[in-house]
Design a protein around this motif. Sequence first.
Motif, PDB file in Angstrom:
ATOM      1  N   VAL A 143      37.054  85.555  21.785  1.00 33.46           N
ATOM      2  CA  VAL A 143      37.077  84.800  23.038  1.00 33.46           C
ATOM      3  C   VAL A 143      35.664  84.368  23.431  1.00 33.46           C
ATOM      4  O   VAL A 143      35.156  84.702  24.502  1.00 33.46           O
ATOM      5  N   PRO A 144      34.971  83.615  22.576  1.00 37.83           N
ATOM      6  CA  PRO A 144      33.611  83.186  22.914  1.00 37.83           C
ATOM      7  C   PRO A 144      33.612  82.274  24.132  1.00 37.83           C
ATOM      8  O   PRO A 144      34.615  81.654  24.467  1.00 37.83           O
ATOM      9  N   GLY A 145      32.464  82.212  24.770  1.00 33.13           N
ATOM     10  CA  GLY A 145      32.292  81.380  25.959  1.00 33.13           C
ATOM     11  C   GLY A 145      31.366  82.070  26.940  1.00 33.13           C
ATOM     12  O   GLY A 145      30.356  81.506  27.350  1.00 33.13           O
ATOM     13  N   HIS A 146      31.693  83.299  27.316  1.00 33.96           N
ATOM     14  CA  HIS A 146      30.756  84.108  28.093  1.00 33.96           C
ATOM     15  C   HIS A 146      29.556  84.427  27.214  1.00 33.96           C
ATOM     16  O   HIS A 146      28.403  84.222  27.603  1.00 33.96           O
ATOM     17  N   ALA A 182      31.050  77.026  28.933  1.00 33.01           N
ATOM     18  CA  ALA A 182      32.207  77.078  29.826  1.00 33.01           C
ATOM     19  C   ALA A 182      33.448  76.439  29.200  1.00 33.01           C
ATOM     20  O   ALA A 182      34.565  76.948  29.364  1.00 33.01           O
ATOM     21  N   ALA A 183      33.281  75.334  28.483  1.00 35.16           N
ATOM     22  CA  ALA A 183      34.431  74.697  27.836  1.00 35.16           C
ATOM     23  C   ALA A 183      35.021  75.623  26.772  1.00 35.16           C
ATOM     24  O   ALA A 183      36.250  75.723  26.621  1.00 35.16           O
ATOM     25  N   GLN A 184      34.154  76.303  26.057  1.00 31.51           N
ATOM     26  CA  GLN A 184      34.619  77.248  25.045  1.00 31.51           C
ATOM     27  C   GLN A 184      35.372  78.404  25.697  1.00 31.51           C
ATOM     28  O   GLN A 184      36.399  78.872  25.181  1.00 31.51           O
ATOM     29  N   LEU A 185      34.868  78.889  26.843  1.00 31.96           N
ATOM     30  CA  LEU A 185      35.555  79.975  27.538  1.00 31.96           C
ATOM     31  C   LEU A 185      36.940  79.528  27.989  1.00 31.96           C
ATOM     32  O   LEU A 185      37.903  80.292  27.905  1.00 31.96           O
ATOM     33  N   TYR A 186      37.050  78.303  28.484  1.00 31.62           N
ATOM     34  CA  TYR A 186      38.361  77.783  28.897  1.00 31.62           C
ATOM     35  C   TYR A 186      39.349  77.882  27.743  1.00 31.62           C
ATOM     36  O   TYR A 186      40.471  78.379  27.902  1.00 31.62           O
TER      37      TYR A 186
END
Length: 272
Positions: A143-146, A182-186
């Motif tokens: 879950v990358p993004g953070h 942020a887009a990746q976290l979404y």
Amino acid sequence: MSVEVVPFFHAGSNTFSYLVVDPASSKAAVIDPALDYDPETDTLASTSAQALIEHVKQHSLHVEWLLETHAHADHVSASRWLRRHWPQARVAIGQGITQVQATLAPRYDMPEGFRADGSQFDHLFADNEAFQIGTLPARVIAVPGHTSDSVAYLVGDALFPGDSMFMPDGGTARCDFPGGDAAQLYRSIQRLLALPDQTRVFVCHDYGPGGRAVANETTIAEQRRNNIHLRDGVDEASFVATRQARDATLPAPRLMGPSIRANLQGGPVDLG
């Protein structure tokens, strides 16, 4: 499959650590354990981690895994210190740790000879990798993004999303650290929200928004209905705008320096 989950709260960093137990075999995993760090004296203590040790001892459990959801920036991990007490346990994290190490090591005072190859951990999980805790089936969801190394652990009906998702009124994790997106976290969180509604969600942090009591357990259904940042109907562009505006107001975590230096290595081995 419903699994036994025992939470431990670290008040100094508002972190929840978890002991996941397989009653059939008495085997267990620890997720995101914390040491106590005093920035004024630059000293470590093990009061919080000792509570885990005592529980394991009292219930005659056998810890197989020490699982990190990512290299935390707000507390010092107890994983490698705990492995001294449970030498059979394996310290594990997502494969993205090598990217985080390569990005952050030059910015911090890492020990001479530090290698950005993940070799400080016993196992690096791939996305969708399956493993066992005793007889319990478990799966890793990247879950990358953070952060680039963020993973969630799905054990039976229990999900441990790390910092990616908080309680519904707490929203989601910041994405302004190096390597955050942020887009990746979404997109990552969409994978979690696609799990069955009844999946239990055990968050890594809670700060009691609005003055409510600190809490640590919710469900996928509750997240889809009520998450203030990413409930059903919120599109990627709206989430990114909200997340970036929020991140622009946030200070760096108080313990970021010592936490990153320790956690890029799985935490300190001793308290000296």
